[in-house]
Design an enzyme around this catalytic site. Sequence first.
Site, PDB file in Angstrom:
ATOM      1  N   ARG A   8       0.739  -1.119  -0.074  1.00 45.29           N
ATOM      2  CA  ARG A   8      -0.110  -0.078   0.069  1.00 45.29           C
ATOM      3  C   ARG A   8       0.845   1.314   0.002  1.00 45.29           C
ATOM      4  NH1 ARG A   8      -3.901   2.376   4.759  1.00 45.29           N
ATOM      5  NH2 ARG A   8      -4.690   3.686   3.742  1.00 45.29           N
ATOM      6  N   HIS A   9       0.477   2.071  -0.851  1.00 45.74           N
ATOM      7  CA  HIS A   9       1.351   3.469  -1.060  1.00 45.74           C
ATOM      8  C   HIS A   9       1.903   3.907   0.453  1.00 45.74           C
ATOM      9  CE1 HIS A   9      -1.824   6.053   0.081  1.00 45.74           C
ATOM     10  NE2 HIS A   9      -2.581   5.229  -0.841  1.00 45.74           N
ATOM     11  N   GLU A  11       2.148   7.074   3.245  1.00 50.09           N
ATOM     12  CA  GLU A  11       1.131   7.894   3.748  1.00 50.09           C
ATOM     13  C   GLU A  11       1.072   9.223   2.832  1.00 50.09           C
ATOM     14  OE1 GLU A  11       0.746  10.147   8.120  1.00 50.09           O
ATOM     15  OE2 GLU A  11       2.059  11.193   6.691  1.00 50.09           O
ATOM     16  N   SER A  12      -0.084   9.531   2.336  1.00 47.26           N
ATOM     17  CA  SER A  12      -0.257  10.507   1.583  1.00 47.26           C
ATOM     18  C   SER A  12      -0.807  11.732   2.452  1.00 47.26           C
ATOM     19  CB  SER A  12      -1.566  10.432   0.452  1.00 47.26           C
ATOM     20  OG  SER A  12      -2.653  10.416   1.002  1.00 47.26           O
ATOM     21  N   ASN A  15      -3.950  11.208   3.765  1.00 45.88           N
ATOM     22  CA  ASN A  15      -3.852  10.271   4.803  1.00 45.88           C
ATOM     23  C   ASN A  15      -3.573  11.318   6.077  1.00 45.88           C
ATOM     24  OD1 ASN A  15      -2.473   7.738   2.749  1.00 45.88           O
ATOM     25  ND2 ASN A  15      -4.714   7.816   3.206  1.00 45.88           N
ATOM     26  N   THR A  21     -10.047   9.854   0.211  1.00 47.81           N
ATOM     27  CA  THR A  21      -8.975  10.276  -0.983  1.00 47.81           C
ATOM     28  C   THR A  21      -9.589   9.707  -2.080  1.00 47.81           C
ATOM     29  OG1 THR A  21      -7.064  10.513   0.360  1.00 47.81           O
ATOM     30  CG2 THR A  21      -6.790  10.377  -1.974  1.00 47.81           C
ATOM     31  N   ARG A  60       0.297   9.034  -5.504  1.00 44.76           N
ATOM     32  CA  ARG A  60       0.855   8.294  -4.560  1.00 44.76           C
ATOM     33  C   ARG A  60       1.304   7.010  -4.526  1.00 44.76           C
ATOM     34  NH1 ARG A  60      -4.701   9.091  -4.331  1.00 44.76           N
ATOM     35  NH2 ARG A  60      -6.075   7.254  -3.595  1.00 44.76           N
ATOM     36  N   GLU A  87      -7.534   3.260  -6.167  1.00 42.52           N
ATOM     37  CA  GLU A  87      -8.205   2.977  -4.806  1.00 42.52           C
ATOM     38  C   GLU A  87      -9.767   3.057  -5.266  1.00 42.52           C
ATOM     39  OE1 GLU A  87      -8.819   1.936  -2.147  1.00 42.52           O
ATOM     40  OE2 GLU A  87      -7.904   3.299  -0.811  1.00 42.52           O
ATOM     41  N   LYS A  88     -10.610   2.447  -4.359  1.00 43.63           N
ATOM     42  CA  LYS A  88     -11.974   2.361  -4.398  1.00 43.63           C
ATOM     43  C   LYS A  88     -12.359   3.842  -4.565  1.00 43.63           C
ATOM     44  CE  LYS A  88     -15.755   2.221  -0.936  1.00 43.63           C
ATOM     45  NZ  LYS A  88     -15.994   2.138   0.537  1.00 43.63           N
ATOM     46  N   LYS A  98     -12.550  12.476   7.727  1.00 42.58           N
ATOM     47  CA  LYS A  98     -13.352  11.129   8.152  1.00 42.58           C
ATOM     48  C   LYS A  98     -13.787  11.502   9.565  1.00 42.58           C
ATOM     49  CE  LYS A  98     -10.260   8.376   5.522  1.00 42.58           C
ATOM     50  NZ  LYS A  98      -9.097   7.201   5.392  1.00 42.58           N
ATOM     51  N   HIS A 182      -3.392   0.492  -3.464  1.00 42.30           N
ATOM     52  CA  HIS A 182      -4.142   1.148  -2.552  1.00 42.30           C
ATOM     53  C   HIS A 182      -4.637   0.219  -1.680  1.00 42.30           C
ATOM     54  CE1 HIS A 182      -3.488   4.847  -5.050  1.00 42.30           C
ATOM     55  NE2 HIS A 182      -3.595   3.907  -5.979  1.00 42.30           N
ATOM     56  N   ASN A 184      -7.652  -0.556  -0.586  1.00 42.94           N
ATOM     57  CA  ASN A 184      -8.913  -1.346  -1.036  1.00 42.94           C
ATOM     58  C   ASN A 184      -8.729  -2.011  -2.431  1.00 42.94           C
ATOM     59  OD1 ASN A 184     -11.376  -0.943   0.845  1.00 42.94           O
ATOM     60  ND2 ASN A 184     -10.512   1.206   0.182  1.00 42.94           N
TER      61      ASN A 184
END
Length: 248
Positions: A8-9, A11-12, A15, A21, A60, A87-88, A98, A182, A184
């Site tokens: 998984r990439h 931290e963006s 994030n 995102t 990312r 990503e989803k 969030k 990503h 998901n």
Amino acid sequence: MLRLVLVRHGESQWNKENRFTGWTDVELSEKGIEEARKGGKVLKENGFDFRIAYTSYLRRAIRTLWLMLDEMDLMWIDVKKSWRLNEKHYGSLQGLNKAETARIYGDEQVHIWRRSYDVPPAALEDNDPRNPRFDKRYEKLTEMELPLTESLKDTIDRIVPYWQNEISVSLRREGQVLVAAHGNSLRGIIKYLKNMTEDEIIALNLPTGVPYVFEFDDNLVLMNDYFLGDPDEIKKLMDAVANQGKSK
């Protein structure tokens, strides 16, 4: 033995800001850059050597892959990009914080939007500037292929054929494959590989920047899977991902 590594990439920026995102193209944070480089070093120390790698259309993930390959002195290898590894798509939630969203709608509702298997967030309007049809990187995709929102099930439905028809073929041929994508889209591959139930996959929290290794026999029968790194540190990272959508 065949070895697939999923990462998984790092931290963006979003994030870091705890924002939804999805398909929004966000850069890595400084921490994310460090995570990507650390992941590359760990792979090199453990003797991994790739000739092909895969990533999404989002920077990312692309940047994470570049940084990892740079650490391994493998920036020259073949890299294939696909929107199917994106990503989803979080629909109208994209860009929202969030925790603030959880305070408005409740932790349970945000958890459903983030982690239910087949309930997507509210879709974007057709004329919303966030609609991917306005993005030139997706100009060759059909209207049916371009999402305005997605559930995890939708994400899995688009990623599994890419695994079957592209990534697994390269794995058989090359012996080792690296995929930087990503949370998901990778969970979609993981669900398929481990034959996980819907409840099991929605409970899986992938840490950023940590290589997840899958080992297969020559017939692509899964033999073993494990994260590369300190187990206690990885547990803390996974718990942090799980807590992102809570109001407190």
